[in-house]
Scaffold this motif. Structure first.
Motif, PDB file in Angstrom:
ATOM      1  N   ALA A  39       0.816  -1.217   0.000  1.00  0.00           N
ATOM      2  CA  ALA A  39       0.000   0.000   0.000  1.00  0.00           C
ATOM      3  C   ALA A  39       0.849   1.265   0.000  1.00  0.00           C
ATOM      4  O   ALA A  39       0.322   2.355  -0.206  1.00  0.00           O
ATOM      5  CB  ALA A  39      -0.927  -0.006   1.206  1.00  0.00           C
ATOM      6  N   LYS A  40       2.159   1.111   0.251  1.00  0.00           N
ATOM      7  CA  LYS A  40       3.065   2.249   0.384  1.00  0.00           C
ATOM      8  C   LYS A  40       2.569   3.215   1.461  1.00  0.00           C
ATOM      9  O   LYS A  40       2.527   4.437   1.279  1.00  0.00           O
ATOM     10  CB  LYS A  40       3.264   2.957  -0.951  1.00  0.00           C
ATOM     11  CG  LYS A  40       3.946   2.081  -1.987  1.00  0.00           C
ATOM     12  CD  LYS A  40       4.452   2.904  -3.133  1.00  0.00           C
ATOM     13  CE  LYS A  40       5.078   2.095  -4.231  1.00  0.00           C
ATOM     14  NZ  LYS A  40       6.119   1.185  -3.854  1.00  0.00           N
ATOM     15  N   LEU A  41       2.193   2.600   2.618  1.00  0.00           N
ATOM     16  CA  LEU A  41       1.720   3.370   3.756  1.00  0.00           C
ATOM     17  C   LEU A  41       2.482   2.959   5.008  1.00  0.00           C
ATOM     18  O   LEU A  41       2.865   1.789   5.153  1.00  0.00           O
ATOM     19  CB  LEU A  41       0.226   3.132   3.994  1.00  0.00           C
ATOM     20  CG  LEU A  41      -0.742   3.655   2.937  1.00  0.00           C
ATOM     21  CD1 LEU A  41      -2.156   3.186   3.244  1.00  0.00           C
ATOM     22  CD2 LEU A  41      -0.684   5.173   2.862  1.00  0.00           C
ATOM     23  N   ALA A  42       2.672   3.914   5.919  1.00  0.00           N
ATOM     24  CA  ALA A  42       3.301   3.654   7.209  1.00  0.00           C
ATOM     25  C   ALA A  42       2.317   4.056   8.302  1.00  0.00           C
ATOM     26  O   ALA A  42       1.879   5.208   8.359  1.00  0.00           O
ATOM     27  CB  ALA A  42       4.596   4.436   7.333  1.00  0.00           C
ATOM     28  N   TYR A  43       1.960   3.089   9.144  1.00  0.00           N
ATOM     29  CA  TYR A  43       1.003   3.318  10.229  1.00  0.00           C
ATOM     30  C   TYR A  43       1.773   3.629  11.513  1.00  0.00           C
ATOM     31  O   TYR A  43       2.680   2.887  11.887  1.00  0.00           O
ATOM     32  CB  TYR A  43       0.117   2.087  10.435  1.00  0.00           C
ATOM     33  CG  TYR A  43      -0.718   1.774   9.221  1.00  0.00           C
ATOM     34  CD1 TYR A  43      -1.942   2.393   9.019  1.00  0.00           C
ATOM     35  CD2 TYR A  43      -0.277   0.864   8.260  1.00  0.00           C
ATOM     36  CE1 TYR A  43      -2.702   2.127   7.897  1.00  0.00           C
ATOM     37  CE2 TYR A  43      -1.036   0.587   7.129  1.00  0.00           C
ATOM     38  CZ  TYR A  43      -2.249   1.220   6.956  1.00  0.00           C
ATOM     39  OH  TYR A  43      -2.997   0.954   5.837  1.00  0.00           O
ATOM     40  N   PRO A  44       1.406   4.696  12.212  1.00  0.00           N
ATOM     41  CA  PRO A  44       2.137   5.059  13.433  1.00  0.00           C
ATOM     42  C   PRO A  44       1.821   4.110  14.591  1.00  0.00           C
ATOM     43  O   PRO A  44       0.755   3.480  14.630  1.00  0.00           O
ATOM     44  CB  PRO A  44       1.621   6.467  13.737  1.00  0.00           C
ATOM     45  CG  PRO A  44       0.248   6.503  13.154  1.00  0.00           C
ATOM     46  CD  PRO A  44       0.316   5.627  11.924  1.00  0.00           C
ATOM     47  N   VAL A  45       2.765   4.030  15.522  1.00  0.00           N
ATOM     48  CA  VAL A  45       2.560   3.294  16.769  1.00  0.00           C
ATOM     49  C   VAL A  45       2.767   4.304  17.884  1.00  0.00           C
ATOM     50  O   VAL A  45       3.829   4.916  17.977  1.00  0.00           O
ATOM     51  CB  VAL A  45       3.549   2.118  16.900  1.00  0.00           C
ATOM     52  CG1 VAL A  45       3.394   1.430  18.245  1.00  0.00           C
ATOM     53  CG2 VAL A  45       3.331   1.121  15.762  1.00  0.00           C
ATOM     54  N   ARG A  46       1.726   4.490  18.682  1.00  0.00           N
ATOM     55  CA  ARG A  46       1.783   5.471  19.768  1.00  0.00           C
ATOM     56  C   ARG A  46       1.619   4.758  21.106  1.00  0.00           C
ATOM     57  O   ARG A  46       0.613   4.082  21.312  1.00  0.00           O
ATOM     58  CB  ARG A  46       0.699   6.529  19.586  1.00  0.00           C
ATOM     59  CG  ARG A  46       0.877   7.322  18.308  1.00  0.00           C
ATOM     60  CD  ARG A  46      -0.132   8.447  18.172  1.00  0.00           C
ATOM     61  NE  ARG A  46      -0.026   9.033  16.854  1.00  0.00           N
ATOM     62  CZ  ARG A  46      -1.052   9.172  16.011  1.00  0.00           C
ATOM     63  NH1 ARG A  46      -2.260   8.784  16.351  1.00  0.00           N
ATOM     64  NH2 ARG A  46      -0.855   9.709  14.813  1.00  0.00           N
ATOM     65  N   ASP A  47       2.587   4.915  21.969  1.00  0.00           N
ATOM     66  CA  ASP A  47       2.583   4.260  23.283  1.00  0.00           C
ATOM     67  C   ASP A  47       2.360   2.757  23.157  1.00  0.00           C
ATOM     68  O   ASP A  47       1.619   2.159  23.928  1.00  0.00           O
ATOM     69  CB  ASP A  47       1.522   4.876  24.205  1.00  0.00           C
ATOM     70  CG  ASP A  47       1.788   6.344  24.477  1.00  0.00           C
ATOM     71  OD1 ASP A  47       2.972   6.697  24.652  1.00  0.00           O
ATOM     72  OD2 ASP A  47       0.833   7.143  24.508  1.00  0.00           O
ATOM     73  N   GLY A  48       2.961   2.162  22.145  1.00  0.00           N
ATOM     74  CA  GLY A  48       2.863   0.719  21.937  1.00  0.00           C
ATOM     75  C   GLY A  48       1.577   0.269  21.264  1.00  0.00           C
ATOM     76  O   GLY A  48       1.352  -0.918  21.084  1.00  0.00           O
ATOM     77  N   ILE A  49       0.732   1.219  20.866  1.00  0.00           N
ATOM     78  CA  ILE A  49      -0.558   0.887  20.247  1.00  0.00           C
ATOM     79  C   ILE A  49      -0.521   1.255  18.769  1.00  0.00           C
ATOM     80  O   ILE A  49      -0.379   2.432  18.423  1.00  0.00           O
ATOM     81  CB  ILE A  49      -1.725   1.630  20.940  1.00  0.00           C
ATOM     82  CG1 ILE A  49      -1.767   1.243  22.416  1.00  0.00           C
ATOM     83  CG2 ILE A  49      -3.050   1.331  20.248  1.00  0.00           C
ATOM     84  CD1 ILE A  49      -2.667   2.109  23.245  1.00  0.00           C
ATOM     85  N   PRO A  50      -0.649   0.251  17.886  1.00  0.00           N
ATOM     86  CA  PRO A  50      -0.689   0.543  16.451  1.00  0.00           C
ATOM     87  C   PRO A  50      -1.966   1.303  16.087  1.00  0.00           C
ATOM     88  O   PRO A  50      -3.065   0.913  16.490  1.00  0.00           O
ATOM     89  CB  PRO A  50      -0.684  -0.833  15.792  1.00  0.00           C
ATOM     90  CG  PRO A  50      -0.255  -1.785  16.855  1.00  0.00           C
ATOM     91  CD  PRO A  50      -0.680  -1.177  18.156  1.00  0.00           C
TER      92      PRO A  50
END
Length: 62
Positions: A39-50
């Motif tokens: 998909a050429k996408l990067a999903y963030p991970v915040r405080d260990g939560i995708p």
């Protein structure tokens, strides 16, 4: 201030897929993101939560 200890549980990583392509994700510790190459996408991970929302994902440039 963002923590550098952001990581994803390896068992969780096995279960997660890209919401757009349903394809495999890879963990990029340097950016703290889960990446979908298809998909050429990067999903963030915040405080260990995708954050698996397409609207929150960053587009990857070639």
């Amino acid at each position: 201030m963002e923590s550098k200890t952001n990581s994803v549980d390896p068992k969780l990583l096995e279960l997660l897929v890209c919401p757009l392509t349903k394809g495999r994700l890879s963990w990029h510790a340097d950016t703290g993101e889960l990446v979908s190459e298809r998909a050429k996408l990067a999903y963030p991970v915040r405080d260990g939560i995708p954050i698996m929302l397409i609207s929150e994902a960053r587009e990857l440039k070639d």
